[in-house]
Enzyme design. Structure first.
Site, PDB file in Angstrom:
ATOM      1  N   GLU A  35     -29.934 -45.672  -0.185  1.00 25.07           N
ATOM      2  CA  GLU A  35     -30.412 -46.311   1.049  1.00 25.07           C
ATOM      3  C   GLU A  35     -30.794 -47.732   0.663  1.00 25.07           C
ATOM      4  O   GLU A  35     -31.869 -47.959   0.103  1.00 25.07           O
ATOM      5  CB  GLU A  35     -31.627 -45.550   1.607  1.00 25.07           C
ATOM      6  CG  GLU A  35     -31.349 -44.088   1.939  1.00 25.07           C
ATOM      7  CD  GLU A  35     -30.553 -43.919   3.229  1.00 25.07           C
ATOM      8  OE1 GLU A  35     -30.557 -44.854   4.053  1.00 25.07           O
ATOM      9  OE2 GLU A  35     -29.928 -42.864   3.388  1.00 25.07           O
ATOM     10  N   CYS A  49     -36.380 -52.769   6.195  1.00 27.35           N
ATOM     11  CA  CYS A  49     -34.956 -52.852   5.839  1.00 27.35           C
ATOM     12  C   CYS A  49     -34.063 -53.000   7.054  1.00 27.35           C
ATOM     13  O   CYS A  49     -33.012 -53.621   6.970  1.00 27.35           O
ATOM     14  CB  CYS A  49     -34.550 -51.635   5.029  1.00 27.35           C
ATOM     15  SG  CYS A  49     -34.926 -50.094   5.871  1.00 27.35           S
TER      16      CYS A  49
HETATM   17  P1  NAD Z   1     -36.241 -52.209  -5.616  1.00 27.97           P
HETATM   18  O1  NAD Z   1     -34.793 -51.901  -5.696  1.00 27.97           O
HETATM   19  O2  NAD Z   1     -36.762 -53.354  -6.383  1.00 27.97           O
HETATM   20  O3  NAD Z   1     -37.125 -50.939  -6.071  1.00 27.97           O
HETATM   21  C1  NAD Z   1     -36.938 -49.642  -5.530  1.00 27.97           C
HETATM   22  C2  NAD Z   1     -37.344 -48.601  -6.554  1.00 27.97           C
HETATM   23  O4  NAD Z   1     -36.504 -48.702  -7.699  1.00 27.97           O
HETATM   24  C3  NAD Z   1     -38.784 -48.758  -7.067  1.00 27.97           C
HETATM   25  O5  NAD Z   1     -39.350 -47.473  -7.179  1.00 27.97           O
HETATM   26  C4  NAD Z   1     -38.598 -49.402  -8.421  1.00 27.97           C
HETATM   27  O6  NAD Z   1     -39.614 -49.091  -9.334  1.00 27.97           O
HETATM   28  C5  NAD Z   1     -37.293 -48.804  -8.874  1.00 27.97           C
HETATM   29  N1  NAD Z   1     -36.598 -49.655  -9.865  1.00 27.97           N
HETATM   30  C6  NAD Z   1     -36.816 -50.953 -10.157  1.00 27.97           C
HETATM   31  N2  NAD Z   1     -35.967 -51.359 -11.120  1.00 27.97           N
HETATM   32  C7  NAD Z   1     -35.200 -50.302 -11.434  1.00 27.97           C
HETATM   33  C8  NAD Z   1     -34.139 -50.084 -12.361  1.00 27.97           C
HETATM   34  N3  NAD Z   1     -33.684 -51.057 -13.141  1.00 27.97           N
HETATM   35  N4  NAD Z   1     -33.584 -48.877 -12.406  1.00 27.97           N
HETATM   36  C9  NAD Z   1     -34.003 -47.888 -11.583  1.00 27.97           C
HETATM   37  N5  NAD Z   1     -35.003 -48.031 -10.697  1.00 27.97           N
HETATM   38  C10 NAD Z   1     -35.582 -49.212 -10.625  1.00 27.97           C
HETATM   39  O7  NAD Z   1     -36.549 -52.349  -4.051  1.00 27.97           O
HETATM   40  P2  NAD Z   1     -37.915 -52.764  -3.376  1.00 27.97           P
HETATM   41  O8  NAD Z   1     -38.192 -54.192  -3.667  1.00 27.97           O
HETATM   42  O9  NAD Z   1     -38.976 -51.764  -3.640  1.00 27.97           O
HETATM   43  O10 NAD Z   1     -37.544 -52.607  -1.824  1.00 27.97           O
HETATM   44  C11 NAD Z   1     -36.963 -53.605  -1.081  1.00 27.97           C
HETATM   45  C12 NAD Z   1     -35.484 -53.353  -0.906  1.00 27.97           C
HETATM   46  O11 NAD Z   1     -35.265 -52.061  -0.447  1.00 27.97           O
HETATM   47  C13 NAD Z   1     -34.871 -54.265   0.136  1.00 27.97           C
HETATM   48  O12 NAD Z   1     -33.597 -54.674  -0.304  1.00 27.97           O
HETATM   49  C14 NAD Z   1     -34.741 -53.383   1.340  1.00 27.97           C
HETATM   50  O13 NAD Z   1     -33.764 -53.752   2.261  1.00 27.97           O
HETATM   51  C15 NAD Z   1     -34.441 -52.074   0.714  1.00 27.97           C
HETATM   52  N6  NAD Z   1     -34.840 -50.988   1.591  1.00 27.97           N
HETATM   53  C16 NAD Z   1     -33.887 -50.175   2.105  1.00 27.97           C
HETATM   54  C17 NAD Z   1     -34.252 -49.162   2.956  1.00 27.97           C
HETATM   55  C18 NAD Z   1     -33.264 -48.219   3.567  1.00 27.97           C
HETATM   56  O14 NAD Z   1     -33.710 -47.237   4.146  1.00 27.97           O
HETATM   57  N7  NAD Z   1     -31.981 -48.447   3.459  1.00 27.97           N
HETATM   58  C19 NAD Z   1     -35.595 -48.998   3.270  1.00 27.97           C
HETATM   59  C20 NAD Z   1     -36.529 -49.852   2.711  1.00 27.97           C
HETATM   60  C21 NAD Z   1     -36.151 -50.835   1.858  1.00 27.97           C
END
Ligand code: NAD
Length: 460
Positions: free
Chosen positions: A209, A243
Site C-alpha cells: 500500500e 496518502c
Molecule cells: P516509509 O516507507 O518511510 O515507512 C513505512 C514503514 O517502513 C515504517 O514502519 C518504517 O520503519 C519501515 N521502513 C523504513 N525503512 C525501511 C527499510 N529500508 N526496509 C523496510 N522497512 C522500512 O513511509 P512513511 O514515511 O511512514 O509513510 C509515508 C508514505 O506512506 C507516503 O508515501 C504515503 O503516501 C504512504 N502511505 C500509503 C498509504 C496507503 O494506504 N497506500 C497509507 C499511508 C501512507
C-alpha cells in the site's frame, strides 16, 4: 526482539491449528474491540502527541475505522470463510471441487506514521479474521502511538499469536530477513521496493500500500464551490499527511478564479483566521518533513497561507499557483498542507498530462456530466477513484482499497482484506467407485479423437 525466535514461536503456534477455528478468531476480534475501547483515551492522547490530532480526528479517522472493520468482520466471518463449490469438468467426474480460504500462516504487517493506528490495525483485523499469526511493526516516527499499541497488544494477546517489534529501518530489515508467509506493507514507494525485494528471497506474497500524487480534476461544469469544500476537507485533514489526499488540482480555465476564491473561503471556515490555534488542524510529523515542505513554498506563487513555524511544526493550509509541471512540488509526493492549483483548457490536455505520470493511489474528478466522468475513468489509471468527492472511497468496508503500479499492489478493507490474508486453496475430491481408463497410458484415442473428446468433455 529476537526476530527469528518470534517467528519460530508463532509458526509453531500456527501449526498447532489453534487459529483455524472460527470461534478462536471471533473471540480474538471481540477481545481486540474491547481492548481498543479500554485503551481509547491512551491512543487518542498518543495521536495528539505524535501528530497533533484532535480527539475527533483521532476517533473518526483511526479508532472508529478499526472498530467498524471489526464489527463488519464479526458479522461476515462465517460467510467469508465457508468453502465455495466450483464446477468440475466431466472429464474428471464424478468429483466435487471447492475453494477453501486458508490462513497463510505468520504474517508481517509494517505500518507508516500518518494514520499510525488505522493503517497498522485495520490490516491486523483482516489477518486475524483470516486466521493468521502476526508480527506488527509500527512506525518509529509516531513513537507515542507505537508505545500505546505495544501495550494494548501485550496486555491482550499472547506473543506467540500477535507480537510487536519496535524500531526503525534496521528492525524492519531484520524482520524481513526472516521467512514470513505474508507481508503487508504500507509506506513509501521507495521502501515498498525494498520490501518486495526482501520478500522475493523467500517468495513471500506481498501486499504493498504505497504513496503517489493523487490528482483532482475540476471541470468547468462541476459544482465548483462544493468541489472546493470537498477538496479542502480531504487535503487539509491531518495537515495534508494522507496518502489519498488530493496532491494537486487541475482546474479548467473558466472556473479557476471561482475555485480558488471558494477554496480560500472554505479554509477560513474550516480552520479560522489562525489555523495554528485551531484544535482540528494538525502538525507536521517532524523537522525533516517540515523542512522538505517549506522548500516547496518557493516552487510557485503562494496565493493563500504560506505561514509556518518550525518550533511548532506548523504549516498553514496553503494554495500554490503558477506552478510549472517540472517543479519539485509537482514531481514528488507532497504529503503536507500545500495544494498546487494548475490550469487546463481542454480535458484532453489534463488527461495527457496524467498519462505521463506514475499511477496514483487515487484519482478524483469533479463533473456533473456522465460522459466526461466515463472519459476520465476510461483514459486514466489509479488504485481507486471518486467522482465529485475525495478520500471517501476508502471509508467503510464495501470497496476494496489499494494501489496500482507505483502506488502499490493488492487490496484490503472488509472482504477484500480477508482474501488478502487468505490463500485460496483449490480442492478436488474424486469418487472412488468409478475409474474410467481413458487418461491412463497407453493412449486409447487418436489425437483427432482426443481433440473432439476434449472439446466436449472440457467445455463449460
Ligand atoms: P516509509 O516507507 O518511510 O515507512 C513505512 C514503514 O517502513 C515504517 O514502519 C518504517 O520503519 C519501515 N521502513 C523504513 N525503512 C525501511 C527499510 N529500508 N526496509 C523496510 N522497512 C522500512 O513511509 P512513511 O514515511 O511512514 O509513510 C509515508 C508514505 O506512506 C507516503 O508515501 C504515503 O503516501 C504512504 N502511505 C500509503 C498509504 C496507503 O494506504 N497506500 C497509507 C499511508 C501512507
Amino acid at each position: 526482539m529476537d526476530c527469528a525466535a518470534t517467528v519460530q514461536r508463532q509458526r509453531a503456534f500456527f501449526q498447532s491449528g489453534a487459529t483455524r477455528s472460527l470461534d478462536f478468531r471471533r473471540a480474538r476480534l471481540e477481545t481486540f474491540s474491547a481492548a481498543l475501547a479500554r485503551n481509547e483515551s491512551a491512543l487518542l492522547a498518543a495521536l495528539k502527541a505524535d501528530l497533533g490530532k484532535s480527539p475527533f480526528q483521532g476517533y473518526s479517522s483511526e479508532l472508529g475505522f478499526v472498530q467498524a472493520e471489526i464489527r463488519h468482520a464479526l458479522r461476515n466471518l462465517r460467510k467469508w470463510a465457508v468453502p465455495s463449490g466450483r464446477r468440475i469438468p466431466w472429464f474428471v467426474a464424478p468429483a466435487r471441487g471447492w475453494v477453501q480460504p486458508e490462513p497463510f500462516g505468520v504474517a508481517l504487517i509494517l505500518g507508516p506514521w500518518n494514520y499510525p493506528v488505522q493503517l497498522l490495525l485495520t490490516p491486523l483485523v483482516s489477518a486475524i479474521v483470516a486466521g493468521n499469526c502476526v508480527v506488527l511493526k509500527p512506525s518509529e516516527l509516531a513513537p507515542r502511538t507505537a508505545e500505546a499499541i505495544t501495550a494494548l497488544v501485550r496486555e491482550n494477546f499472547a506473543a506467540e499469536y500477535i507480537s510487536v517489534a519496535n524500531g526503525g529501518a534496521e528492525v524492519a530489515e531484520a524482520l524481513l530477513r526472516e521467512r514470513f508467509d505474508k507481508i503487508f506493507f504500507t509506506g513509501s514507494t521507495r521502501v515498498g521496493r525494498a520490501v518486495m525485494a526482501a520478500a522475493a528471497r523467500h517468495l513471500t506474497p506481498v501486499t504493498l500500500e504505497l504513496g503517489g500524487k493523487c490528482p483532482a480534476i475540476v471541470c468547468a461544469d462541476a459544482s465548483v464551490e462544493q468541489a472546493a469544500r470537498r477538496i479542502a476537507w480531504g487535503k487539509f485533514m491531518n495537515a495534508g499527511q494522507t496518502c489519498v489526499a488530493p496532491d494537486f488540482v487541475l482546474v479548467q480555465r473558466g472556473v479557476r478564479a471561482t475555485f480558488v476564491t471558494a477554496l480560500k473561503k472554505t479554509i477560513w471556515e474550516f480552520y479560522g483566521e489562525h489555523p495554528g490555534q485551531c484544535e482540528e488542524y494538525g502538525r507536521i510529523v517532524n523537522a525533516r518533513h517540515f523542512e522538505r515542505l517549506v522548500r516547496y513554498l518557493g516552487d510557485g506563487k503562494v496565493v493563500h497561507g504560506g505561514a509556518h513555524d518550525a518550533k511548532d511544526l506548523f504549516i498553514a493550509p496553503t494554495i500554490l499557483a503558477d506552478v510549472s509541471s517540472d517543479a519539485l512540488v509537482m514531481q514528488e509526493e507532497i504529503f503536507g498542507p500545500i495544494l498546487p492549483v494548475l490550469e487546463f483548457d481542454k480535458l484532453g490536455d489534463a488527461l495527457a498530462m496524467l498519462r505521463d505520470r506514475p499511477t496514483p493511489l487515487a484519482l478524483y474528478v469533479f463533473t456533473r456530466d456522465r460522459t466526461t466522468e466515463a472519459r476520465v475513468l476510461a483514459e486514466t489509471r489509479s488504485g481507486g477513484a471518486c467522482v465529485n468527492d475525495v478520500v471517501s472511497h476508502i471509508i467503510g468496508t464495501g470497496l476494496p482499497f489499494g494501489g496500482l503500479g507505483e502506488s502499490g499492489m493488492g487490496v484490503y478493507h472488509g472482504r477484500a482484506g480477508f482474501e488478502t490474508f487468505s490463500h485460496q486453496r483449490a480442492v478436488l475430491r474424486r469418487a472412488t467407485w468409478l475409474d474410467l481408463p481413458f487418461r491412463y497410458p497407453p493412449p486409447k484415442l487418436s489425437v483427432a479423437g482426443l481433440k473432439r473428446a476434449m472439446r466436449f468433455l472440457l467445455s463449460g
